[in-house]
Design a protein around this motif. Sequence first.
Motif, PDB file in Angstrom:
ATOM      1  N   ILE A 191       6.198  23.171 -25.976  1.00 14.59           N
ATOM      2  CA  ILE A 191       4.926  23.208 -25.263  1.00 14.59           C
ATOM      3  C   ILE A 191       5.116  22.809 -23.808  1.00 14.59           C
ATOM      4  O   ILE A 191       4.533  23.403 -22.908  1.00 14.59           O
ATOM      5  CB  ILE A 191       3.916  22.245 -25.922  1.00 14.59           C
ATOM      6  N   PHE A 192       5.940  21.809 -23.564  1.00 17.99           N
ATOM      7  CA  PHE A 192       5.979  21.183 -22.255  1.00 17.99           C
ATOM      8  C   PHE A 192       6.990  21.784 -21.282  1.00 17.99           C
ATOM      9  O   PHE A 192       6.842  21.640 -20.079  1.00 17.99           O
ATOM     10  CB  PHE A 192       6.293  19.692 -22.412  1.00 17.99           C
ATOM     11  N   VAL A 193       8.009  22.434 -21.786  1.00 23.03           N
ATOM     12  CA  VAL A 193       9.097  22.881 -20.912  1.00 23.03           C
ATOM     13  C   VAL A 193       8.592  23.775 -19.793  1.00 23.03           C
ATOM     14  O   VAL A 193       8.870  23.553 -18.609  1.00 23.03           O
ATOM     15  CB  VAL A 193      10.188  23.588 -21.732  1.00 23.03           C
ATOM     16  N   GLU A 194       7.826  24.807 -20.141  1.00 26.20           N
ATOM     17  CA  GLU A 194       7.354  25.753 -19.142  1.00 26.20           C
ATOM     18  C   GLU A 194       6.363  25.097 -18.182  1.00 26.20           C
ATOM     19  O   GLU A 194       6.400  25.326 -16.968  1.00 26.20           O
ATOM     20  CB  GLU A 194       6.698  26.964 -19.825  1.00 26.20           C
ATOM     21  N   THR A 195       5.479  24.266 -18.722  1.00 25.10           N
ATOM     22  CA  THR A 195       4.510  23.573 -17.871  1.00 25.10           C
ATOM     23  C   THR A 195       5.223  22.657 -16.883  1.00 25.10           C
ATOM     24  O   THR A 195       4.867  22.608 -15.704  1.00 25.10           O
ATOM     25  CB  THR A 195       3.540  22.752 -18.731  1.00 25.10           C
ATOM     26  N   ASP A 196       6.240  21.937 -17.347  1.00 26.21           N
ATOM     27  CA  ASP A 196       6.975  21.046 -16.459  1.00 26.21           C
ATOM     28  C   ASP A 196       7.684  21.816 -15.358  1.00 26.21           C
ATOM     29  O   ASP A 196       7.700  21.396 -14.196  1.00 26.21           O
ATOM     30  CB  ASP A 196       7.990  20.232 -17.261  1.00 26.21           C
ATOM     31  N   ARG A 197       8.261  22.955 -15.725  1.00 19.62           N
ATOM     32  CA  ARG A 197       8.987  23.747 -14.732  1.00 19.62           C
ATOM     33  C   ARG A 197       8.040  24.234 -13.631  1.00 19.62           C
ATOM     34  O   ARG A 197       8.324  24.109 -12.442  1.00 19.62           O
ATOM     35  CB  ARG A 197       9.668  24.947 -15.399  1.00 19.62           C
ATOM     36  N   ILE A 198       6.890  24.773 -14.049  1.00 20.49           N
ATOM     37  CA  ILE A 198       5.931  25.286 -13.081  1.00 20.49           C
ATOM     38  C   ILE A 198       5.378  24.148 -12.222  1.00 20.49           C
ATOM     39  O   ILE A 198       5.194  24.301 -11.014  1.00 20.49           O
ATOM     40  CB  ILE A 198       4.789  26.030 -13.802  1.00 20.49           C
ATOM     41  N   SER A 199       5.125  23.004 -12.843  1.00 19.99           N
ATOM     42  CA  SER A 199       4.600  21.852 -12.096  1.00 19.99           C
ATOM     43  C   SER A 199       5.579  21.403 -11.024  1.00 19.99           C
ATOM     44  O   SER A 199       5.179  21.062  -9.901  1.00 19.99           O
ATOM     45  CB  SER A 199       4.299  20.697 -13.047  1.00 19.99           C
ATOM     46  N   ARG A 200       6.882  21.420 -11.347  1.00 22.54           N
ATOM     47  CA  ARG A 200       7.890  21.021 -10.358  1.00 22.54           C
ATOM     48  C   ARG A 200       7.935  22.017  -9.203  1.00 22.54           C
ATOM     49  O   ARG A 200       8.059  21.627  -8.032  1.00 22.54           O
ATOM     50  CB  ARG A 200       9.261  20.903 -11.030  1.00 22.54           C
ATOM     51  N   GLU A 201       7.840  23.313  -9.521  1.00 19.40           N
ATOM     52  CA  GLU A 201       7.836  24.325  -8.466  1.00 19.40           C
ATOM     53  C   GLU A 201       6.606  24.179  -7.572  1.00 19.40           C
ATOM     54  O   GLU A 201       6.694  24.306  -6.347  1.00 19.40           O
ATOM     55  CB  GLU A 201       7.870  25.732  -9.084  1.00 19.40           C
ATOM     56  N   LEU A 202       5.454  23.914  -8.198  1.00 15.29           N
ATOM     57  CA  LEU A 202       4.219  23.774  -7.434  1.00 15.29           C
ATOM     58  C   LEU A 202       4.259  22.523  -6.560  1.00 15.29           C
ATOM     59  O   LEU A 202       3.791  22.518  -5.419  1.00 15.29           O
ATOM     60  CB  LEU A 202       3.029  23.721  -8.392  1.00 15.29           C
ATOM     61  N   GLU A 203       4.847  21.464  -7.079  1.00 15.04           N
ATOM     62  CA  GLU A 203       4.960  20.228  -6.307  1.00 15.04           C
ATOM     63  C   GLU A 203       5.853  20.440  -5.081  1.00 15.04           C
ATOM     64  O   GLU A 203       5.542  19.967  -3.984  1.00 15.04           O
ATOM     65  CB  GLU A 203       5.523  19.106  -7.175  1.00 15.04           C
ATOM     66  N   ALA A 204       6.965  21.169  -5.275  1.00 13.00           N
ATOM     67  CA  ALA A 204       7.858  21.447  -4.145  1.00 13.00           C
ATOM     68  C   ALA A 204       7.147  22.308  -3.099  1.00 13.00           C
ATOM     69  O   ALA A 204       7.291  22.095  -1.888  1.00 13.00           O
ATOM     70  CB  ALA A 204       9.114  22.155  -4.647  1.00 13.00           C
ATOM     71  N   LEU A 205       6.363  23.284  -3.562  1.00 19.25           N
ATOM     72  CA  LEU A 205       5.613  24.134  -2.647  1.00 19.25           C
ATOM     73  C   LEU A 205       4.548  23.334  -1.906  1.00 19.25           C
ATOM     74  O   LEU A 205       4.329  23.526  -0.711  1.00 19.25           O
ATOM     75  CB  LEU A 205       4.959  25.287  -3.420  1.00 19.25           C
ATOM     76  N   ASN A 206       3.882  22.418  -2.615  1.00 14.98           N
ATOM     77  CA  ASN A 206       2.877  21.574  -1.975  1.00 14.98           C
ATOM     78  C   ASN A 206       3.472  20.790  -0.815  1.00 14.98           C
ATOM     79  O   ASN A 206       2.839  20.605   0.228  1.00 14.98           O
ATOM     80  CB  ASN A 206       2.274  20.597  -2.995  1.00 14.98           C
ATOM     81  N   LYS A 207       4.708  20.306  -0.978  1.00 16.33           N
ATOM     82  CA  LYS A 207       5.358  19.536   0.079  1.00 16.33           C
ATOM     83  C   LYS A 207       5.530  20.380   1.337  1.00 16.33           C
ATOM     84  O   LYS A 207       5.396  19.876   2.453  1.00 16.33           O
ATOM     85  CB  LYS A 207       6.712  19.021  -0.414  1.00 16.33           C
ATOM     86  N   TYR A 213       0.838  -1.186   0.000  1.00 15.38           N
ATOM     87  CA  TYR A 213       0.000   0.000   0.000  1.00 15.38           C
ATOM     88  C   TYR A 213       0.877   1.241   0.000  1.00 15.38           C
ATOM     89  O   TYR A 213       1.948   1.266   0.600  1.00 15.38           O
ATOM     90  CB  TYR A 213      -0.894   0.054   1.241  1.00 15.38           C
ATOM     91  N   GLU A 214       0.378   2.272  -0.653  1.00 16.72           N
ATOM     92  CA  GLU A 214       1.099   3.540  -0.652  1.00 16.72           C
ATOM     93  C   GLU A 214       0.104   4.658  -0.904  1.00 16.72           C
ATOM     94  O   GLU A 214      -0.655   4.622  -1.872  1.00 16.72           O
ATOM     95  CB  GLU A 214       2.175   3.553  -1.741  1.00 16.72           C
ATOM     96  N   ALA A 215       0.063   5.655  -0.024  1.00 18.77           N
ATOM     97  CA  ALA A 215      -0.814   6.809  -0.186  1.00 18.77           C
ATOM     98  C   ALA A 215       0.044   8.041  -0.441  1.00 18.77           C
ATOM     99  O   ALA A 215       1.069   8.232   0.206  1.00 18.77           O
ATOM    100  CB  ALA A 215      -1.686   7.008   1.045  1.00 18.77           C
ATOM    101  N   GLU A 216      -0.397   8.863  -1.371  1.00 19.95           N
ATOM    102  CA  GLU A 216       0.387  10.046  -1.760  1.00 19.95           C
ATOM    103  C   GLU A 216      -0.541  11.246  -1.926  1.00 19.95           C
ATOM    104  O   GLU A 216      -1.613  11.131  -2.526  1.00 19.95           O
ATOM    105  CB  GLU A 216       1.124   9.782  -3.075  1.00 19.95           C
ATOM    106  N   ILE A 217      -0.136  12.386  -1.379  1.00 24.35           N
ATOM    107  CA  ILE A 217      -0.892  13.622  -1.541  1.00 24.35           C
ATOM    108  C   ILE A 217      -0.517  14.244  -2.881  1.00 24.35           C
ATOM    109  O   ILE A 217       0.655  14.461  -3.164  1.00 24.35           O
ATOM    110  CB  ILE A 217      -0.600  14.600  -0.389  1.00 24.35           C
ATOM    111  N   LEU A 218      -1.521  14.528  -3.710  1.00 18.71           N
ATOM    112  CA  LEU A 218      -1.293  15.031  -5.057  1.00 18.71           C
ATOM    113  C   LEU A 218      -1.275  16.560  -5.072  1.00 18.71           C
ATOM    114  O   LEU A 218      -1.756  17.206  -4.134  1.00 18.71           O
ATOM    115  CB  LEU A 218      -2.385  14.510  -5.999  1.00 18.71           C
ATOM    116  N   PRO A 219      -0.743  17.166  -6.143  1.00 24.09           N
ATOM    117  CA  PRO A 219      -0.674  18.625  -6.232  1.00 24.09           C
ATOM    118  C   PRO A 219      -2.048  19.289  -6.136  1.00 24.09           C
ATOM    119  O   PRO A 219      -3.063  18.727  -6.537  1.00 24.09           O
ATOM    120  CB  PRO A 219      -0.043  18.865  -7.607  1.00 24.09           C
ATOM    121  N   TYR A 220      -2.042  20.493  -5.619  1.00 28.13           N
ATOM    122  CA  TYR A 220      -3.256  21.295  -5.440  1.00 28.13           C
ATOM    123  C   TYR A 220      -3.927  21.579  -6.780  1.00 28.13           C
ATOM    124  O   TYR A 220      -3.263  21.928  -7.753  1.00 28.13           O
ATOM    125  CB  TYR A 220      -2.851  22.614  -4.773  1.00 28.13           C
TER     126      TYR A 220
END
Length: 206
Positions: free
Chosen positions: A171-187, A86-93
């Motif tokens: 298309i993906f570079v900027e989205t990936d960068r922002i997603s990584r920043e948001l994921e770090a902030l979520n933590k 089992y593994e539970a993970e909190i997903l990005p906002y």
Amino acid sequence: MNGEFEVIGGDFNATLENSKKKGGLQTITRLELDFQAFIDGNNQRDIPTKNGKLTWTNRRKDFTSIAQKHDYFFVFGNWNNELFMYEAEILPYIGSDHFLVLLRIKLEDPKGGSPFKFEDMWLRDPSLKELVHKWWMETRIGNQSKLYLFSKKLAHVKRRLKENKEQFKNIFVETDRISRELEALNKVIIENGMGVAEYELEKRLN
């Protein structure tokens, strides 16, 4: 799961212990005591979230900020069976005052590759139409039926689309960068709650 165990999960609107509260009243209510008694009385196991412990926040940035764990997965039955992991993970906002919590139950190693999925985002790239036409024309087969040729062309275009990291990288570079920043902030938020800096940064990233 074939009589081995059962899982219940969701937003219980209650917190089991003060260590899973940030801000607000640091007390356990009668409702929460009843909740704990229900869990203990039914021999249920709380599956901890691997990347933090706070799943709800009132999304305020000052001294009125409150964050707690309201969302749980409980498993009961033969949960010690070595066949199950089992593994539970909190997903990005994604806009709610709750973070989504994902439960993974691993029974055996997955087999086969992932299915092909066309991404709507690809349509934003102005070069897509020209590239698809180019790839479509790359497949030429001699004396075969039109249906056979059609299927081969589709397979070729699909293969080239799956190689999109180079063709559609812009298309993906900027989205990936922002997603990584948001994921770090979520933590930070799910571990420590939300301060002024976190509030402003989350607003900008979203």
